[in-house]
Design a protein around this motif. Structure first.
Motif, PDB file in Angstrom:
ATOM      1  N   LEU A 186      20.627 -96.492 -12.064  1.00  0.00           N
ATOM      2  CA  LEU A 186      19.120 -96.691 -11.548  1.00  0.00           C
ATOM      3  C   LEU A 186      18.960 -96.688 -10.217  1.00  0.00           C
ATOM      4  O   LEU A 186      18.292 -96.123  -9.514  1.00  0.00           O
ATOM      5  N   GLY A 187      19.956 -97.372  -9.272  1.00  0.00           N
ATOM      6  CA  GLY A 187      19.950 -97.504  -7.911  1.00  0.00           C
ATOM      7  C   GLY A 187      20.178 -96.127  -7.423  1.00  0.00           C
ATOM      8  O   GLY A 187      19.343 -95.606  -6.489  1.00  0.00           O
ATOM      9  N   ALA A 188      20.804 -95.219  -8.046  1.00  0.00           N
ATOM     10  CA  ALA A 188      21.254 -93.846  -7.589  1.00  0.00           C
ATOM     11  C   ALA A 188      19.834 -93.052  -7.610  1.00  0.00           C
ATOM     12  O   ALA A 188      19.165 -92.191  -6.921  1.00  0.00           O
ATOM     13  N   ALA A 189      19.195 -93.325  -8.912  1.00  0.00           N
ATOM     14  CA  ALA A 189      17.695 -92.560  -9.060  1.00  0.00           C
ATOM     15  C   ALA A 189      16.708 -93.074  -7.999  1.00  0.00           C
ATOM     16  O   ALA A 189      15.823 -92.259  -7.924  1.00  0.00           O
ATOM     17  N   LEU A 190      17.006 -94.249  -7.623  1.00  0.00           N
ATOM     18  CA  LEU A 190      16.049 -94.335  -6.362  1.00  0.00           C
ATOM     19  C   LEU A 190      16.454 -93.799  -5.091  1.00  0.00           C
ATOM     20  O   LEU A 190      15.421 -93.311  -4.293  1.00  0.00           O
ATOM     21  N   LEU A 191      17.857 -93.754  -4.785  1.00  0.00           N
ATOM     22  CA  LEU A 191      18.320 -93.469  -3.485  1.00  0.00           C
ATOM     23  C   LEU A 191      18.042 -91.952  -3.502  1.00  0.00           C
ATOM     24  O   LEU A 191      17.406 -91.491  -2.186  1.00  0.00           O
ATOM     25  N   VAL A 192      18.409 -91.116  -4.185  1.00  0.00           N
ATOM     26  CA  VAL A 192      18.266 -89.604  -4.120  1.00  0.00           C
ATOM     27  C   VAL A 192      17.067 -89.037  -3.650  1.00  0.00           C
ATOM     28  O   VAL A 192      16.645 -88.301  -2.872  1.00  0.00           O
ATOM     29  N   PRO A 193      16.006 -89.370  -4.553  1.00  0.00           N
ATOM     30  CA  PRO A 193      14.782 -88.682  -4.250  1.00  0.00           C
ATOM     31  C   PRO A 193      14.032 -89.292  -2.844  1.00  0.00           C
ATOM     32  O   PRO A 193      13.435 -88.817  -1.916  1.00  0.00           O
ATOM     33  N   ALA A 194      14.582 -90.660  -2.197  1.00  0.00           N
ATOM     34  CA  ALA A 194      14.277 -91.219  -1.381  1.00  0.00           C
ATOM     35  C   ALA A 194      15.018 -90.623  -0.057  1.00  0.00           C
ATOM     36  O   ALA A 194      14.324 -90.423   1.119  1.00  0.00           O
ATOM     37  N   THR A 195      16.062 -90.289   0.044  1.00  0.00           N
ATOM     38  CA  THR A 195      16.882 -89.586   0.989  1.00  0.00           C
ATOM     39  C   THR A 195      16.489 -88.280   1.002  1.00  0.00           C
ATOM     40  O   THR A 195      16.177 -87.862   2.380  1.00  0.00           O
ATOM     41  N   LEU A 196      16.016 -87.443  -0.053  1.00  0.00           N
ATOM     42  CA  LEU A 196      15.300 -86.185   0.174  1.00  0.00           C
ATOM     43  C   LEU A 196      13.938 -86.190   0.722  1.00  0.00           C
ATOM     44  O   LEU A 196      13.550 -85.414   1.543  1.00  0.00           O
ATOM     45  N   ALA A 197      13.144 -87.177   0.453  1.00  0.00           N
ATOM     46  CA  ALA A 197      11.894 -87.429   1.233  1.00  0.00           C
ATOM     47  C   ALA A 197      11.984 -87.705   2.578  1.00  0.00           C
ATOM     48  O   ALA A 197      11.127 -87.454   3.366  1.00  0.00           O
ATOM     49  N   ALA A 198      12.898 -88.490   3.068  1.00  0.00           N
ATOM     50  CA  ALA A 198      13.329 -88.730   4.297  1.00  0.00           C
ATOM     51  C   ALA A 198      13.728 -87.529   5.128  1.00  0.00           C
ATOM     52  O   ALA A 198      13.318 -87.254   6.256  1.00  0.00           O
ATOM     53  N   ILE A 199      14.427 -86.590   4.547  1.00  0.00           N
ATOM     54  CA  ILE A 199      14.602 -85.344   4.958  1.00  0.00           C
ATOM     55  C   ILE A 199      13.332 -84.493   5.137  1.00  0.00           C
ATOM     56  O   ILE A 199      12.981 -84.239   6.262  1.00  0.00           O
ATOM     57  N   ALA A 200      12.605 -84.648   4.218  1.00  0.00           N
ATOM     58  CA  ALA A 200      11.231 -83.904   4.419  1.00  0.00           C
ATOM     59  C   ALA A 200      10.374 -84.406   5.527  1.00  0.00           C
ATOM     60  O   ALA A 200       9.273 -83.728   5.857  1.00  0.00           O
ATOM     61  N   ALA A 201      10.409 -85.810   5.752  1.00  0.00           N
ATOM     62  CA  ALA A 201       9.555 -86.369   6.788  1.00  0.00           C
ATOM     63  C   ALA A 201       9.881 -85.814   7.993  1.00  0.00           C
ATOM     64  O   ALA A 201       9.014 -86.080   8.939  1.00  0.00           O
ATOM     65  N   GLY A 202      10.876 -85.082   8.327  1.00  0.00           N
ATOM     66  CA  GLY A 202      11.483 -84.692   9.732  1.00  0.00           C
ATOM     67  C   GLY A 202      10.682 -83.155  10.004  1.00  0.00           C
ATOM     68  O   GLY A 202      10.050 -82.737   8.922  1.00  0.00           O
ATOM     69  N   ASP A 203      10.925 -82.596  11.205  1.00  0.00           N
ATOM     70  CA  ASP A 203      10.238 -81.162  11.301  1.00  0.00           C
ATOM     71  C   ASP A 203      11.231 -80.189  10.757  1.00  0.00           C
ATOM     72  O   ASP A 203      12.329 -80.717  10.234  1.00  0.00           O
ATOM     73  N   GLU A 204      11.206 -78.850  11.010  1.00  0.00           N
ATOM     74  CA  GLU A 204      11.751 -77.888  10.143  1.00  0.00           C
ATOM     75  C   GLU A 204      13.298 -78.047  10.695  1.00  0.00           C
ATOM     76  O   GLU A 204      14.213 -77.776   9.813  1.00  0.00           O
ATOM     77  N   ARG A 205      13.490 -78.169  11.888  1.00  0.00           N
ATOM     78  CA  ARG A 205      14.982 -78.162  12.158  1.00  0.00           C
ATOM     79  C   ARG A 205      15.762 -79.304  11.593  1.00  0.00           C
ATOM     80  O   ARG A 205      16.788 -79.190  11.217  1.00  0.00           O
ATOM     81  N   PHE A 206      15.121 -80.378  11.510  1.00  0.00           N
ATOM     82  CA  PHE A 206      15.604 -81.669  10.992  1.00  0.00           C
ATOM     83  C   PHE A 206      15.763 -81.601   9.393  1.00  0.00           C
ATOM     84  O   PHE A 206      16.818 -81.912   8.748  1.00  0.00           O
ATOM     85  N   ARG A 207      14.831 -80.887   8.780  1.00  0.00           N
ATOM     86  CA  ARG A 207      14.842 -80.465   7.368  1.00  0.00           C
ATOM     87  C   ARG A 207      16.412 -79.587   6.998  1.00  0.00           C
ATOM     88  O   ARG A 207      16.778 -79.819   5.956  1.00  0.00           O
ATOM     89  N   LEU A 208      16.645 -78.354   7.763  1.00  0.00           N
ATOM     90  CA  LEU A 208      17.603 -77.523   7.802  1.00  0.00           C
ATOM     91  C   LEU A 208      18.789 -78.515   7.995  1.00  0.00           C
ATOM     92  O   LEU A 208      19.720 -78.195   6.876  1.00  0.00           O
ATOM     93  N   ARG A 209      19.010 -79.349   9.189  1.00  0.00           N
ATOM     94  CA  ARG A 209      20.250 -80.051   9.233  1.00  0.00           C
ATOM     95  C   ARG A 209      20.546 -81.185   8.036  1.00  0.00           C
ATOM     96  O   ARG A 209      21.550 -81.344   7.492  1.00  0.00           O
ATOM     97  N   GLY A 210      19.331 -81.758   7.895  1.00  0.00           N
ATOM     98  CA  GLY A 210      19.346 -82.908   6.804  1.00  0.00           C
ATOM     99  C   GLY A 210      19.945 -82.004   5.324  1.00  0.00           C
ATOM    100  O   GLY A 210      20.704 -82.967   4.708  1.00  0.00           O
ATOM    101  N   ALA A 211      19.280 -81.036   5.086  1.00  0.00           N
ATOM    102  CA  ALA A 211      19.619 -80.154   3.816  1.00  0.00           C
ATOM    103  C   ALA A 211      20.974 -80.011   3.589  1.00  0.00           C
ATOM    104  O   ALA A 211      21.551 -80.108   2.581  1.00  0.00           O
TER     105      ALA A 211
END
Length: 479
Positions: free
Chosen positions: A137-162
């Motif tokens: 359950l904790g992992a199911a909260l963590l993973v979408p939140a971390t991907l949303a954190a990546i999406a919150a950045g600009d394009e360069r940050f999204r590429l680095r984060g992904a």
């Protein structure tokens, strides 16, 4: 339709922002570090129990079939609740969801590892399995939140984060069996869970300090939870994950597997029917009209179908046919993790120059070549390690998939988009093991294994073709 449009009518994506807590590079690096650590931990706990299972069974005095739930309880809860976690991230913001996920995951890890603590009572299988479900359950909260954190950045940050997110997962995938074997042999099996506790607490402190300095924008206030959609999607995914995980171990004609499959189909149909009329659907069908989104998800599925089946059955093949020890068979896959870790940091620069479509297609073609090379290598260690490294190099070039999927979704749906991408990764892994297993089981392992590798390579090549046609080209590469 161009990959740069949303395909969602007048509801265009909100402008991308740097992290809500501020624009400082220091805060961005801190959040990126948390993203990488949580990606590593959630994937590590998918595989770390495999080599520790015999020690757990002996200590708790239960049979290994009972201990299957130590692994599958985590995976079923994780995969089944991903979309619900993504919706919560969209509704309440990724910082709050990430903190909640870290807290749940860390407490559950402590509960899993209690038998190793001084003066703690002896554990039981039921307690361990329950704690593993909560950990999922904790992992199911963590993973979408971390991907949303990546999406919150600009394009360069999204590429680095992904890129970092994918590389962390690949390293954890290879490190899990090795770490589980070493800790259970030289310390105590509970330490495979207890190591999460200090890391989780440190990540929680970093997230709190980097996301509370400024108020978080209230765009999530306009996101409805869509309880019927979340409920039906969660039931469908939980039932689907259970059917997959137990179908491979107990046979597809097992009554519980058949009932779960029927539940998954019924709940899935109900979810799709509801989402067509829902005011604010959790799974917006219009998302799949966006070529970049649907293409990215499809390519991720085909990569997962091929690679996961190869990893699983190569480990068995090396031990049963090649006479490798479990530790030595696990160490062979370190070549994959090292290759991904070396190449992934350079992938964003390649994407900026050549575009996601060419980079991903080239990566998948390399993966397919590596799979054929593994089949030809047999059990020869030098050729095998080289072939597995080729798979790792190619897999590192697929890291733009996450950034493409996140960029194609509106900002207000970043959490759910990340959840869908993670579901594709998890489900394709189990399906790949099951599908390649059907081929391998058709004859003896020595004859069926190479055929399974060729089938896996064919699926990955299909992914390369789809990636070249559906993903954005150089006109959408960041400058």
């Amino acid at each position: 339709m161009s990959g740069s449009t949303t395909g969602l009518g007048s509801r265009a994506p909100a402008p991308r922002r740097r992290f809500e807590a501020g624009t400082s590079a220091k805060r961005d690096r801190a959040v990126l570090a948390v993203v990488l650590v949580t990606a590593f931990l959630t994937m590590l706990d998918n595989t770390v129990v495999t080599t520790a299972a015999p020690s757990i069974a002996a200590d708790l005095r239960v049979t290994l079939p009972t201990l299957e739930w130590v692994a599958t309880g985590y995976m079923v809860a994780y995969a089944g609740l991903l979309l619900a976690g993504g919706r919560l991230a969209d509704r309440y913001g990724w910082p709050r969801t990430l903190r909640a996920g870290l807290l749940v995951f860390t407490i559950a890890s402590l509960a899993c590892g209690l038998p190793a603590l001084p003066g703690a009572p002896a554990g039981s299988a039921a307690t361990l399995i329950a704690a593993r479900v909560v950990q999922g359950l904790g992992a199911a909260l963590l993973v979408p939140a971390t991907l949303a954190a990546i999406a919150a950045g600009d394009e360069r940050f999204r590429l680095r984060g992904a890129a970092g997110w994918t590389a962390s997962g690949a390293v954890a995938l290879a490190a899990g069996p090795v770490l589980g074997g070493v800790l259970s042999q030289h310390a105590h099996w509970s330490w495979i869970f207890l190591i999460n506790v200090p890391v989780g607490l440190a990540a929680l402190v970093v997230v709190r300090s980097t996301t509370t300095a400024q108020p978080v924008p209230a765009q999530g206030a306009h996101v409805r939870l869509d309880l019927p959609g979340v409920a039906t999607a969660t039931v469908a995914l939980l039932a689907f994950a259970y059917a997959l995980s137990h179908g491979t171990g107990h046979g597809w004609r097992d009554s519980s597997v058949l009932v779960s499959a029927l539940f998954a189909v019924a709940a899935g149909v109900a979810c799709l029917l509801w989402e067509r009329v829902a005011r604010d659907p959790v799974i917006d069908p219009r998302l799949f009209a966006v070529r970049a989104f649907s293409g990215g998800v499809a390519v991720q599925v085909l990569w997962g179908l091929g690679v996961n089946g190869v990893f699983f059955y190569t480990a068995i093949y090396l031990q049963q046919v090649g006479g490798y020890s479990p530790a030595l068979a696990g160490l062979a896959f370190v070549a994959v993790a090292v290759a991904v870790a070396v190449v992934a940091p350079f992938t964003p620069a390649l994407v900026r120059r050549y575009g996601p479509a060419r980079v991903v297609a080239a990566g998948l073609a390399l993966v397919a070549v590596g799979m054929v090379a593994v089949a030809l290598a047999g059990t020869g260690p030098v050729l095998l390690v080289g072939a597995l490294a080729v798979i790792g190099f190619g897999s590192a070039l697929t890291v733009p998939l996450g950034a493409v999927v996140l960029a194609a979704a509106p900002a207000r749906q970043a959490g759910v988009a990340g959840g869908m991408f993670a579901v594709a990764r998890e489900a394709s892994g189990v399906l790949g093991i099951a599908g390649i297993g059907v081929v391998v089981a058709g004859g003896n392992l020595a004859r069926g294994y190479p055929i399974g590798l060729v089938l896996a390579a064919t699926l990955v090549l299909l992914g390369a073709v789809l990636g070249a046609r559906l993903l954005p080209g150089t006109e959408h590469a960041s400058r």
